[in-house]
Design a protein around this motif. Sequence first.
Motif, short mmCIF file in Angstrom:
data_model
loop_
_atom_site.label_atom_id
_atom_site.label_comp_id
_atom_site.label_asym_id
_atom_site.label_seq_id
_atom_site.Cartn_x
_atom_site.Cartn_y
_atom_site.Cartn_z
N ALA A 120 18.40 -37.87 18.50
CA ALA A 120 18.48 -36.41 18.49
C ALA A 120 19.29 -35.92 19.69
N TYR A 121 20.02 -34.86 19.50
CA TYR A 121 20.74 -34.24 20.61
C TYR A 121 20.74 -32.73 20.44
N ALA A 122 21.02 -32.04 21.54
CA ALA A 122 21.04 -30.58 21.53
C ALA A 122 22.10 -30.10 22.52
N ALA A 123 22.67 -28.92 22.22
CA ALA A 123 23.65 -28.30 23.11
C ALA A 123 23.55 -26.79 22.97
N SER A 124 23.80 -26.09 24.05
CA SER A 124 23.77 -24.63 24.02
C SER A 124 24.67 -24.10 25.11
N GLY A 125 25.08 -22.82 24.98
CA GLY A 125 25.93 -22.21 26.00
C GLY A 125 26.75 -21.08 25.43
N GLY A 126 27.91 -20.89 26.02
CA GLY A 126 28.79 -19.80 25.62
C GLY A 126 30.03 -19.82 26.48
N GLY A 127 30.28 -18.69 27.13
CA GLY A 127 31.39 -18.66 28.09
C GLY A 127 32.57 -17.87 27.63
N MET A 128 33.23 -18.26 26.55
CA MET A 128 34.47 -17.59 26.16
C MET A 128 34.17 -16.28 25.42
N ARG A 129 35.17 -15.39 25.39
CA ARG A 129 35.06 -14.12 24.68
C ARG A 129 36.03 -14.12 23.51
N ILE A 130 35.54 -13.68 22.38
CA ILE A 130 36.33 -13.60 21.16
C ILE A 130 36.31 -12.16 20.68
N ALA A 131 37.47 -11.53 20.61
CA ALA A 131 37.58 -10.14 20.16
C ALA A 131 36.61 -9.24 20.89
N GLY A 132 36.53 -9.41 22.20
CA GLY A 132 35.69 -8.56 23.02
C GLY A 132 34.23 -8.93 23.04
N ALA A 133 33.81 -9.98 22.30
CA ALA A 133 32.41 -10.38 22.23
C ALA A 133 32.20 -11.69 22.97
N ALA A 134 31.11 -11.80 23.74
CA ALA A 134 30.77 -13.03 24.46
C ALA A 134 30.08 -13.99 23.49
N LEU A 135 30.70 -15.16 23.30
CA LEU A 135 30.18 -16.14 22.35
C LEU A 135 28.94 -16.84 22.91
N LYS A 136 27.92 -16.99 22.07
CA LYS A 136 26.74 -17.77 22.39
C LYS A 136 26.52 -18.78 21.27
N PHE A 137 26.15 -20.05 21.66
CA PHE A 137 25.92 -21.06 20.63
C PHE A 137 24.71 -21.91 20.99
N ASP A 138 24.16 -22.53 19.95
CA ASP A 138 23.02 -23.41 20.12
C ASP A 138 23.07 -24.44 19.01
N VAL A 139 23.10 -25.74 19.38
CA VAL A 139 23.22 -26.82 18.40
C VAL A 139 22.08 -27.80 18.61
N THR A 140 21.40 -28.18 17.56
CA THR A 140 20.37 -29.21 17.60
C THR A 140 20.59 -30.18 16.46
N SER A 141 20.33 -31.48 16.75
CA SER A 141 20.51 -32.50 15.73
C SER A 141 19.35 -33.48 15.81
N THR A 142 18.76 -33.79 14.68
CA THR A 142 17.70 -34.77 14.57
C THR A 142 18.06 -35.75 13.46
N ALA A 143 17.14 -36.65 13.19
CA ALA A 143 17.38 -37.62 12.12
C ALA A 143 17.49 -36.93 10.77
N ASN A 144 16.93 -35.72 10.67
CA ASN A 144 16.97 -34.99 9.39
C ASN A 144 18.25 -34.18 9.21
N GLY A 145 19.01 -33.98 10.29
CA GLY A 145 20.24 -33.22 10.15
C GLY A 145 20.58 -32.42 11.39
N LEU A 146 21.54 -31.53 11.22
CA LEU A 146 22.09 -30.76 12.34
C LEU A 146 22.00 -29.27 12.02
N THR A 147 21.68 -28.48 13.07
CA THR A 147 21.66 -27.03 12.94
C THR A 147 22.43 -26.43 14.10
N ALA A 148 23.40 -25.58 13.79
CA ALA A 148 24.20 -24.91 14.82
C ALA A 148 24.12 -23.40 14.60
N ARG A 149 23.84 -22.69 15.70
CA ARG A 149 23.76 -21.24 15.64
C ARG A 149 24.84 -20.65 16.54
#
Length: 687
Positions: A120-149
Amino acid sequence: MRWPLALVALVPVLPAQAIDRIQVRAASVVVAGIRTADVVASLQIHSATNSELDVHAASVQPPAAIAAQTGPLSLRMHCVNPLIREPRFECSALTLQAQSSRWPELRLDGKASFRSDTGAYAASGGGMRIAGAALKFDVTSTANGLTARLDLPGLQIAELRSLVGARLPLPKDLTLSGRGDLHAVVEQNAAGFTADLKLTLSDSGFQNASFTWIGEKLALNAHVTADLSSVPLTFALQLGADKGQALAGPVLLDFDKNPLDLKLSGNYADKAVQVLNLQGTQRDLLHLTGDAQIGVSPLAVNKASLNATDIRFPAAYSTYLQLSLATTPFNQLATTGTAAARLQVSDNLPTQLDLLVHELTLSDASRTLQVDGINSELHWTAGATGPPRPSWLAWENSQGWGITGARSKLDFIAQDRDFRLIKPARLPFFDGALLVNTLAVEQIGSAAISGVFDAVIEPISVAPIAKAFGLPEFSGQLSGRIPGLTYKDKLLSLQGNVEANVFDGSVVASNLRVREPLGQWPRLYGDIVGRNLDLEAITSTFEFGSITGRLDVDLTGLETFNWTPVAFDLVMATPKGDKSRHRISQRAVQNLSDIGGGGGGVSAALQSGALKFFDEFGYDRIGLSCRLRNDVCQMGGVGAAKTGFYIVKGSGLPRIDIIGNNQRVDWPRLMTQVSEALSNPEGIQLK
């Protein structure tokens, strides 16, 4: 993905003096179903507690649906001081860069963790701006699959258009405005790779250079779900709009009054969208179902079938009709009724329209306009899509501009740009009717429009017709045949005559034709002949002063420009051999004299001597002529006099002659004098 992190595991056991850099290459690595190629992982060891990990994948192969939009991808990851707590590996200072030939560089900062025991692994963060909006992301992965927000709150729509405008099938001159919030969830599991996107727009708008596409103060929300692992990509869309207005050509959508709720599913492949199971509702306006095939580049409707039911008036009038009728007398109608429609489209053009109208009512109190009980079945087809189908239009009663009608029905065929009646139609007006035997029009809406018309006028009283046109009411009937009325090459021509029985005589119009009747400056041509008209009926109708007797009228060579006469030859005179009683009143004498230019002398004679005791006089003949050219009327009468021409040649006792002196009269001035004579109860005020 374990082998790059295994490099980190060596750091505590390797002497820093012995090794300061470890590099591993792999031809192919698969992570969560995503294949990467030409991968290079490099660990730079500065000390036992200070190191940096770089991973570069020259080629990343995302799901096919994403790859079609992004093109080839490359990925670079940089981690400062990766930490190891077996079985957990962490990077609290991670930088991720993704590059594509079709999209700007993506740079993300955040943190990541990995468990070697579960994968299993996970990642989260942001940093860059796209069209004036600050990007936020969150990724989790387990044996059952991956979910990215992914979240992009506060998107500036204008900036988003400049970022992705070249990849959207929108007109280049279309400007966008407003604010939006985007939330996306991507999941990968045994069932496939899916995405769930929600976009909310507030106070948004759009506008093109010609102002034919306009949106203001729009509040929209869209929810899209898609299977990114399928080919073609499949999706479902829910769209809602409850605020603002949108103009699309002649269609005006008011979401404040008629909120929109739209649902559909479909698929995308080869630059084409297949829309399935479309269902939409606009409150108090319509319910829409259908399917379509839409080309994306260029944007075009390749094929579509749309069904609109429960179309309701007045919303349908203000939405679909009012703007098209803005320059006509039907631009402020009050409407009630319902309708249903079915539209077929092929290669960006309509091929079939079926329209059902039920109990439609139109009214406009300011124009005393009212049409009740409109029902119709319209079946229109394009030329090459099959045989024509009969259509019909009926209404119970009508009233407008002083004209009243009764129950009527038209049976016709509408195909391509052509229209024709398939059976005679009787249209009642006042106490008579117009029986239309033939009506056919071809190439409607084009420069080559042409048509034919043939009808019979069942006797209609002239009095209500005159009243409708703001004229004094007079007796008589309008009847006859209108044969061979044709329109071709911008010329409307009447092959036969139109007859009317008025003022106890007859009037016949012949050689009637109109050049460019639908243009800005129509020209009318024709001849009008009146025979044995009752002068007493005419003069009493127009309050000109009483004249008894009969009158023949010949108006030949009539030509008008924008309905104003510019040329004609007019002769009005007592018929030869007329045996009727010939009398003329003082007021009629005065008016005729002034029109003919001899007003002063006649007025003095009428107001002095014995003539002032007589109310009327006898005459032998009466007549007046005018040859109009270049705004000048060459005047004449029933014979030459010593100083001019006779307008009235007296007879018996008391006798009075009216002699015209002005043989050349300014036409506008003459019309003013005639108008004053007809409108002033006291006659023309002589000067």
